[in-house]
Design an enzyme around this catalytic site. Structure first.
Site, short mmCIF file in Angstrom:
data_model
loop_
_atom_site.label_atom_id
_atom_site.label_comp_id
_atom_site.label_asym_id
_atom_site.label_seq_id
_atom_site.Cartn_x
_atom_site.Cartn_y
_atom_site.Cartn_z
N THR A 108 -6.69 1.64 -0.10
CA THR A 108 -5.69 0.69 -0.58
C THR A 108 -5.79 -0.58 0.24
OG1 THR A 108 -3.33 0.35 -1.07
CG2 THR A 108 -3.84 1.70 0.85
N HIS A 160 -2.51 16.42 8.89
CA HIS A 160 -2.88 17.25 10.06
C HIS A 160 -3.07 18.73 9.72
CE1 HIS A 160 -2.79 14.65 13.64
NE2 HIS A 160 -2.02 13.89 12.89
#
Length: 187
Positions: A108, A160
């Site tokens: 983006t 994560h």
């Protein structure tokens, strides 16, 4: 990189963007760091068979993320043309649903605004997304002297559950290495 973008733009007859260069760099870096392209499911970690990269496109009433297929196997020129076509169809409301599915990573770019850095949000079920801020001249130390260089802030958001900080940083370091040697992106 800024000088190469100007050269490529003149040679290819269209404006070459930081977005397409970032897509190509990420695609090549994902070959070296496949875990960043993986996704977590309830049962296991799934590695994609292809490197398909989503590109965020702003619409009047939201955002859509069409996908550049096999971005690691396509030339920078092909990627740029594909992004232009996808963005045009997205803004005209003519994207097929299949053109927004299956990406393993996204890019983006808010560089068109006065945004230097931001935290992009993940596009589930993807593991990571790279955000680009605006490219602008900034003071930089080169060989002990302060010079103006066009710099772009890169922001990587990652899950994560799939990848930790050090492997994500290694991926981002690979992306930076490719952007600092832009001729490696041609092909």
């Amino acid at each position: 990189l800024a000088a190469r973008l100007t050269e490529w733009s003149a040679a290819w007859g269209r404006r070459v963007s930081y977005t397409e260069v970032a897509v190509r760099a990420c695609a090549l870096a994902l070959r070296e760091h496949p875990r960043v392209a993986a996704r977590w499911t309830e049962a296991c970690l799934v590695h994609p068979e292809r490197i398909d990269i989503g590109v965020a496109v702003a619409l009047d009433d939201g955002l859509i993320v069409p996908v550049v297929r096999d971005a690691d196997r396509r030339s920078l020129q092909e990627i740029g043309s594909e992004i232009l076509g996808l963005a045009e169809r997205a803004r005209a409301g003519r994207l097929e649903p299949s053109e927004t599915e299956g990406g393993c990573f996204s890019v983006t770019n808010l560089g068109g605004y006065r945004i230097d850095a931001f935290t992009p949000l993940l596009n589930p079920p993807q593991t990571a997304i790279l955000g680009l801020g605006r490219a602008r001249p900034r003071p930089t130390v080169v060989d002990g002297s302060i010079v103006a260089r066009t710099l772009v802030v890169l922001s990587l958001t990652f899950d994560h559950q799939v990848v930790d900080g050090a492997p994500a940083a290694a991926f981002l370091d690979s992306v930076i290495g490719l952007l600092e040697a832009p001729d490696r992106l041609i092909g």
